[in-house]
Design a protein around this motif. Structure first.
Motif, short mmCIF file in Angstrom:
data_model
loop_
_atom_site.label_atom_id
_atom_site.label_comp_id
_atom_site.label_asym_id
_atom_site.label_seq_id
_atom_site.Cartn_x
_atom_site.Cartn_y
_atom_site.Cartn_z
N SER A 440 9.00 -157.38 104.32
CA SER A 440 9.96 -158.43 105.36
C SER A 440 10.83 -157.68 106.00
O SER A 440 11.84 -158.48 106.33
N PRO A 468 0.11 -157.01 98.12
CA PRO A 468 0.15 -156.97 99.55
C PRO A 468 0.32 -158.59 99.84
O PRO A 468 0.03 -159.41 98.97
N ASP A 469 1.07 -158.90 100.83
CA ASP A 469 0.89 -160.57 101.52
C ASP A 469 0.52 -160.46 102.86
O ASP A 469 1.44 -160.14 103.47
N GLU A 470 -0.36 -161.76 102.73
CA GLU A 470 -0.20 -161.73 104.33
C GLU A 470 0.98 -162.16 105.44
O GLU A 470 1.57 -161.80 106.60
N LEU A 471 1.96 -162.78 105.04
CA LEU A 471 2.84 -163.46 104.97
C LEU A 471 4.21 -161.91 105.35
O LEU A 471 4.82 -161.27 106.68
N ARG A 472 4.32 -161.22 104.36
CA ARG A 472 5.41 -160.56 104.36
C ARG A 472 5.12 -159.13 104.80
O ARG A 472 5.74 -157.93 105.18
N GLY A 473 4.05 -158.79 104.30
CA GLY A 473 3.19 -157.19 104.60
C GLY A 473 2.80 -156.58 102.79
O GLY A 473 1.93 -156.90 102.33
N GLU A 474 4.15 -157.31 102.63
CA GLU A 474 4.33 -156.92 101.16
C GLU A 474 5.03 -157.39 100.09
O GLU A 474 6.00 -158.27 100.78
N TRP A 537 -4.18 -153.79 95.01
CA TRP A 537 -4.37 -153.83 96.51
C TRP A 537 -5.49 -154.10 96.11
O TRP A 537 -5.66 -154.59 97.07
N LYS A 540 -6.56 -157.72 95.70
CA LYS A 540 -6.62 -158.53 97.02
C LYS A 540 -7.22 -158.15 98.28
O LYS A 540 -6.70 -158.97 98.89
N LYS A 542 -7.51 -155.47 99.68
CA LYS A 542 -6.62 -154.25 100.20
C LYS A 542 -7.06 -152.97 99.96
O LYS A 542 -6.87 -152.41 98.69
#
Length: 543
Positions: A440, A468-474, A537, A540, A542
């Motif tokens: 974020s 990895p996270d869709e909303l926060r990038g990481e 990664w 998930k 990525k």
């Protein structure tokens, strides 16, 4: 009495003064051998068998091996691979190779057949001196190692190999040490990068054997009266720092414990039983030791403890100090260097800090353009190499000029580690450049989160990586090894998350926690965050 009474004065007045010719075996070890009774090593194995060796013993045995190697056609500049556990012969071999001007390439006994084949072929090694287990693996290699002319085995005799113990007895204890220039090649380390094959790090007689007097004198703070125990495996750079060059420069004796695996109770018993004065271990060792009931032991002769390999968590330093009265002094360097930053005797330790630059090094935190950053700003840890290059920095990545070039930015050598420097000149480690988490818009160093977690009594060890996270990038994800008596549960996850929020900035808390039996580590005991990150990664989907 410490070797450094005034840190600032010592740094200001320090000069490298590298001689034109230098040979550690001839100029240092053989000099100490002039006193025939000077103890060089107290060796103890798992069955409490004790062997004492003087510097004179090492001089004579290494001379016998040097004569054998020369007779077998090994000459200056040849690469000799050296792999064995903590046998006394490891030290004899290292010295003998230096004496004949050969380049020693140490490796750990944990290397596989494939690793050995890669090393022999890439380094064009002409000889290997090893234990029986390694000899087994070498005999399995079928191709690509035509350069290997000589094989010597320690232990049981073996077909196709010269037998170390019986062969060296045939040779004289006199040998004229080859006159090696300070900038001649002396040591070739294979250092594992986070990706691809290991790099070959070439050290000259000046950059490692000579320059480690700084490590021995200022950081380990040794004298000829000390008995120094370094826990490191013979296969990695830390053995150069703390098991041969640093201590023997200062005439200190080595305590060596030959064991198949690290045992915390046994370690504490030995510290209590023998007159060990200085002790050096990896953070992993200390993290395991503080889980024992330290109040059951006393260490009457211990005066100094150091740690290196990764930063030490403040909680571990605190627990050790309560039990022993000694503050563990962290030291920072790489396979490519000697001690570069450290907590030196006489300089107040700020727990969790890397300390200050070593004498002989100008170290700063810089930005991408090579500008020195102000206090409090995160950047790359860099060592000044122009106008004058410090002695304690490797010569090159052998046969890879582009890779060597990439480590330099203007007058700076870039270590690949990130830190912040405070207003008083102390460095604070953030992480390897590729371990830093970007969540974020915040940059989060894994070490700070791991240090917060280890303060909780349920946590024995942890590794923090980017997931990895869709909303926060990481997001911050923690892999946690629990102490005895604790079980994984959703409640414990919440408790650990709340604990981290309290101890450090709330945005740094791990949004995911996975409980594991153990963490992946390099042979030198460093946590392999890269492996955990790649698994995350891949899991998930990525890259």
């Amino acid at each position: 009495m410490s070797n450094m009474l005034d840190y600032e004065k010592e740094r200001k007045e320090f000069k490298w003064n590298v001689p034109e010719y230098f040979n550690f075996a001839g100029d240092v070890v053989d000099k100490w051998a002039e006193n025939p009774n000077k103890l060089a090593m107290l060796w103890v194995d798992e069955n409490d068998r004790e062997i004492r060796r003087t510097f004179k013993d090492f001089k004579e045995r290494s001379n016998q091996l040097a004569n054998l190697l020369v007779q077998q056609g090994i000459k200056a500049g040849d690469v000799v691979i050296l792999i064995m556990p903590r046998y006394i012969e490891w030290w004899e071999t290292f010295l003998a190779c230096l004496k004949i001007g050969a380049i020693v390439s140490p490796g750990t006994v944990q290397l596989t057949t494939k690793d050995l084949a890669f090393r022999i072929e890439t380094a064009k090694a002409v000889a290997i001196i090893s234990d029986a287990k390694t000899a087994n693996k070498v005999d399995e290699i079928k191709q690509g190692i035509d350069t290997l002319k000589l094989r010597i085995v320690v232990g049981e005799p073996r077909e196709g190999w010269l037998h170390y113990q019986s062969e060296i007895e045939k040779h004289s204890t006199d040998f004229t040490v080859v006159k090696t220039k300070s900038d001649d090649g002396a040591i070739l380390f294979f250092t594992s990068g986070t990706t691809g094959n290991p790099k070959m790090t070439l050290h000259t007689h000046a950059t490692y054997p000579y320059a480690h007097f700084v490590t021995g004198k200022y950081w380990l703070d040794l004298t000829p009266e000390d008995l120094h125990w370094n826990l490191s495996d013979t296969g990695w750079g830390k053995a150069g720092w703390s098991s041969i060059f640093g201590p023997w420069h200062m005439g200190a004796a080595l305590f060596v414990h030959h064991e198949s695996r690290f045992n915390t109770k046994r370690c504490l018993e030995l510290l209590q039983k023998y007159p060990i004065t200085t002790f050096c271990g990896a953070p992993t060792n200390y993290r395991m030791l503080v889980l024992e009931d330290l109040s059951q032991y006393s260490f009457p002769t211990l005066r100094s403890c150091t740690g290196a390999g990764e930063p030490l968590n403040p909680e571990v330093i605190e627990t050790w100090k309560k039990a022993t009265g000694i503050t563990i002094r962290d030291g920072y360097g790489q396979t490519e260097t000697v001690i570069v930053i450290g907590n030196f005797p006489g300089v107040p330790v700020r727990q969790g800090s890397m300390g200050k630059p070593a004498p002989g090094f100008e170290v700063e935190v810089i930005d991408d353009a090579g500008n020195i950053l102000p206090p409090g700003k995160e950047g790359d840890i860099a060592i000044k190499v122009a106008p004058e290059r410090p002695a304690g920095l490797f010569k090159e990545y052998w046969l890879e000029p582009e890779r060597t070039q990439r480590c330099f930015r203007g007058p700076w050598y870039i270590t690949g580690d990130r830190a912040v420097k405070d207003a008083d000149g102390y460095f604070w480690f953030v992480g390897r450049a590729d371990d830093v988490i970007l969540a974020s818009g915040y940059r989060i160093g894994p070490f700070e989160v791991e240090s917060a977690l280890i303060e909780h009594e349920a946590v024995a060890e942890s590794a923090v990586v980017a997931s990895p996270d869709e909303l926060r990038g990481e997001i911050v994800k923690a892999f946690v090894v629990l102490t005895e008596g604790y079980q994984p549960s959703p409640q414990l996850v919440k408790e650990l998350q709340d604990h981290v929020k309290k101890v450090t900035a709330p945005y740094k808390y791990p949004r995911e926690i996975e409980f594991v039996e153990e963490l992946p580590k390099t042979v030198s005991g460093k946590i392999r965050r890269v492996q955990l990150r790649q698994m995350e990664w891949a899991k998930k989907g990525k890259k």
